[in-house]
Design a protein around this motif. Structure first.
Motif, PDB file in Angstrom:
ATOM      1  N   GLU A 208       7.005  -3.356  10.258  1.00 44.65           N
ATOM      2  CA  GLU A 208       6.524  -3.049   8.911  1.00 44.65           C
ATOM      3  C   GLU A 208       7.662  -3.135   7.893  1.00 44.65           C
TER       4      GLU A 208
ATOM      5  N   ASP B  12       0.846  -1.194   0.000  1.00 47.38           N
ATOM      6  CA  ASP B  12       0.000   0.000   0.000  1.00 47.38           C
ATOM      7  C   ASP B  12       0.882   1.246   0.000  1.00 47.38           C
ATOM      8  N   PHE B  13       0.497   2.264  -0.769  1.00 46.30           N
ATOM      9  CA  PHE B  13       1.330   3.467  -0.861  1.00 46.30           C
ATOM     10  C   PHE B  13       1.498   4.136   0.503  1.00 46.30           C
ATOM     11  N   ASP B  14       0.362   4.400   1.178  1.00 45.08           N
ATOM     12  CA  ASP B  14       0.426   5.159   2.435  1.00 45.08           C
ATOM     13  C   ASP B  14       0.972   4.328   3.588  1.00 45.08           C
ATOM     14  N   ALA B  15       0.622   3.036   3.617  1.00 43.34           N
ATOM     15  CA  ALA B  15       1.028   2.201   4.763  1.00 43.34           C
ATOM     16  C   ALA B  15       2.461   1.692   4.621  1.00 43.34           C
TER      17      ALA B  15
ATOM     18  N   ALA C  83      10.111   4.868   2.005  1.00 44.20           N
ATOM     19  CA  ALA C  83      10.960   5.831   1.299  1.00 44.20           C
ATOM     20  C   ALA C  83      11.410   6.953   2.227  1.00 44.20           C
ATOM     21  N   ASP C  84      10.537   7.299   3.181  1.00 45.23           N
ATOM     22  CA  ASP C  84      10.885   8.328   4.166  1.00 45.23           C
ATOM     23  C   ASP C  84      11.915   7.827   5.158  1.00 45.23           C
TER      24      ASP C  84
ATOM     25  N   LEU D  94       4.814   2.006   1.096  1.00 42.97           N
ATOM     26  CA  LEU D  94       5.810   2.564   0.167  1.00 42.97           C
ATOM     27  C   LEU D  94       6.344   3.919   0.629  1.00 42.97           C
ATOM     28  N   ALA D  95       5.429   4.855   0.902  1.00 39.93           N
ATOM     29  CA  ALA D  95       5.878   6.211   1.248  1.00 39.93           C
ATOM     30  C   ALA D  95       6.676   6.236   2.557  1.00 39.93           C
ATOM     31  N   PRO D  96       6.181   5.622   3.639  1.00 34.00           N
ATOM     32  CA  PRO D  96       6.994   5.662   4.856  1.00 34.00           C
ATOM     33  C   PRO D  96       8.315   4.914   4.730  1.00 34.00           C
TER      34      PRO D  96
END
Lengths: 321, 334
Positions: A44, A27-30, A36-37, A32-34
């Motif tokens: 996770e 999931d992008f929000d759950a 990458a952050d 991928l994005a974190p």
């Protein structure tokens, strides 16, 4: 089929059916994005890294997003993440601490023609806030970071006793063992036995994942990519005069090493591309990811520095066995 | 937590699934088929029809059938798991089917249009991480714009022609935040996210090659009555290779309808010894023996052991199951 076998059979099928889970992408929000952050927690992160081992779609998307995230940090004037705020705070604190402990500013660090330069600590600020944190911490403590994931505990090296070495270059050791390797196709070496033939087996868990043909030299470069992040065991069958034996022989445990994980590998490659001459950064990251030998090699490339913290860090690292 | 987890992991379960769980094993497959054919598939079909889009992403008839087949297969797998274990409730089945179908459609587009998907991810990342920009939902649509416009609905009028300066800023894909700001300042209003993606894909020359052949749907192996031990051995080999937290979240909770905990099955069949199980759980043999009769553990206890939250235990176990499903399907075990 007996009643007992029927029960076993039914229970086995039911157990396997109960484990079925619809396979979804990350999931992008759950995820991928974190990721990458760099703000994803260990549980996770394990989920993401386990998933991308098998899923090329998510792996490619994540790689692309991570590259984008690093580029965005470098060019953005305002940054919302806690990581960037922490990096800024760390830089401010470093300046305050340094100013309080020194009466005069240090001389600018010279840039020798053939050695890697090191920036004065108060100006260290990489695009990746985690890099900044690790380098600052290393300088503050005069210690390289411990490996994020310890190498496998099969001993620092497996040294054989009672085997007739034959002038082997590794002095009777099986290598690699008890270390992290960067390459997915490492070269394995072991002590030679005159006139013997060898065959190497490489295992992940209990599963054989690579096997050499018959070899006459005590070395073999694995001919397929080993899984990143996995712990690898290996052993050598030595055949001579119609008999064969295993190296190492029981009860000595087989040598084990870990292949550098995908995330760590990407991070190192990015650091080398962006800062090819920054031996300090590369030494710190290599240590963080368990590449001890590479870390020491980078430290040796650091030129004599006017910064006492750099000198102390290099000195302490060289004093270690 | 993903959207599907939020829908699935509420406290009480859907009453139809409670009834399904109580059915004898011989009647469950029939009941599952009736649920899928009678309720889930018609609902998924309605969603697929309404999801057909114009512009860069569109579902052909073949795509739609592919999506529906995948939804049915995923739902079949999930309902079987729910029926076998009281630990995996779905609170509202209709909502679960909706979320599953939307996810499957999105996954389909991710496979068909990977470059566009990456562009969307990058734009979403920029919109949600740059303090000057924002992404929100308004009027049932995903809308984006400058932060100070947050909450407004998207404008639909076509903006005026762009001057050279704006055009240069827009085309600079190396500075995506500045490009987006230039666009929004030119428009003077928020825009639909999909509209922005369409524009940027043109300006930044993001195109997808013709779609490769769709990956075949995961096949479920025909069940055999003569290979139980081999199936268990395959399963154990894959479990051992799971990352440590997933391995523990799965094994410490592994339960079965007919035995108190499924680890017994591995021991009884000789697939794994107590020593091997202890090593896999990174636990001393004596410790494992002392807690053997207390297995399976509940998620709160496992959370305490792993140092994570209960929800993280559920996520870890779900991830472990997904990986086992993927890998054992290739071997035709599942």
């Amino acid at each position: 089929m007996t009643g007992e076998n029927e029960l076993l059979d039914r229970e086995t099928r039911a157990l396997i059916a109960s484990l079925g889970e619809p396979v979804e992408h990350l999931d992008f929000d759950a995820h991928l994005a974190p990721y990458a952050d760099g703000t994803l927690g260990p549980a996770e992160r394990e989920i993401v890294e386990s998933h991308i081992e098998d899923c090329a779609l998510c792996r490619d998307e994540l790689d692309d997003l991570r590259r984008h995230a690093r580029g965005a940090v470098a060019t953005r004037p305002q940054w919302r993440t806690m990581a960037a705020a922490a990096s800024l705070a760390a830089a401010v604190i470093a300046t305050v601490v340094w100013t309080a402990s020194h009466t005069t500013p240090p001389a600018p660090v010279p840039a020798p023609a053939t050695s890697a330069p090191v920036r004065p600590p108060e100006t260290i600020a990489y695009a990746d806030p985690e890099w900044t944190r690790l380098v600052q911490q290393s300088l503050d403590t005069s210690r390289l970071p411990s490996p994020e994931i310890p190498p496998p505990a099969s001993g620092s090296e497996v040294i054989l006793r009672g085997v007739t070495p034959d002038g082997s270059p590794n002095g009777g050791k099986l290598a690699p063992s008890g270390v992290v390797v960067e390459s997915t196709r490492p070269t394995l070496t072991w002590p030679a036995t005159r006139g013997a033939a060898y065959a190497v087996t490489v295992l992940s868990g209990r599963q054989e994942i690579a096997r050499s043909g018959s070899l006459t030299e005590p070395r073999w470069t694995v001919d397929r990519d080993l899984p990143r992040g996995g712990t690898i065991f290996w052993q050598v069958e030595v055949s001579k005069g119609g008999t064969s034996s295993l190296l190492p022989s029981l009860p000595t445990p087989p040598p084990a090493f870990r292949v550098l994980g995908l995330r760590e590998h990407d991070d190192l490659v990015l650091a080398r591309n962006r800062h090819p001459n920054d031996a300090l950064l590369l030494a710190v990251l290599s240590a963080r990811y368990g590449l001890t030998a590479e870390s020491r090699s980078y430290l040796k490339q650091i030129a004599p520095s006017g910064d006492p913290r750099v000198r102390q860090l290099v000195q302490k690292a060289q004093d270690l066995p | 937590m993903s959207q599907l987890d939020r829908v699935a992991h509420h406290s009480a379960g859907d009453s139809r699934l409670e009834r399904l769980r109580k059915k004898p094993e011989s009647e469950r497959e029939q009941a599952i088929a009736e649920l899928i054919d009678g309720m889930a598939r018609p609902q998924a079909e309605r969603l697929v029809r309404s999801a057909a889009r114009t512009g860069s992403e569109a579902l052909t008839a073949e795509d739609a059938e592919d999506v529906l087949a995948t939804v049915s297969l995923r739902l079949l797998t999930k309902l079987r798991a729910v029926a076998a274990s009281a630990d995996e409730p779905i609170e509202r089945l209709e909502e679960y089917v909706t979320t599953l179908t939307v996810n499957t459609i999105n996954d389909h587009f991710r496979r068909r249009f990977p470059q566009r998907t990456r562009l969307k991810n990058r734009l979403r990342y920029t919109l949600t991480r740059d303090a000057r920009l924002s992404l929100w939902t308004a009027g049932g649509q995903l809308v984006c714009g400058l932060s100070r416009w947050r909450g407004r609905t998207a404008a639909t009028e076509t903006p005026a022609s762009r001057d050279d300066v704006t055009e240069r800023r827009l085309r600079d894909r190396g500075r995506p935040a500045e490009a987006l700001i230039a666009y929004f300042e030119h428009c003077g209003a928020p825009r639909r996210f999909e509209t922005v993606v369409d524009l940027m894909s043109v300006l930044w020359h993001v195109t997808d090659a013709p779609a490769p052949a769709a990956a075949p749907a995961v096949e479920l192996a025909a069940e055999t009555t003569s290979e139980s031990r081999r199936l268990l051995a395959d399963l154990w080999r894959e479990i051992v290779q799971l990352p440590p937290m997933q391995r523990k979240a799965l094994l410490l909770n592994l339960r079965h309808a007919e035995t108190s905990h499924a680890l017994d099955l591995f021991v009884l069949t000789g697939v794994a010894s107590h020593d091997a199980i202890a090593a896999t759980l990174e636990m001393a043999r004596a410790t494992l023996e002392s807690v053997w009769s207390e297995l399976p553990f509940d998620d709160i206890r496992i959370a305490g052991l792993l140092g994570v939250t209960r929800q993280q235990v559920i996520n870890l176990r779900k991830s472990a199951r997904e990986r086992l499903t993927r890998r054992l399907s290739r071997k035709k075990v599942m």
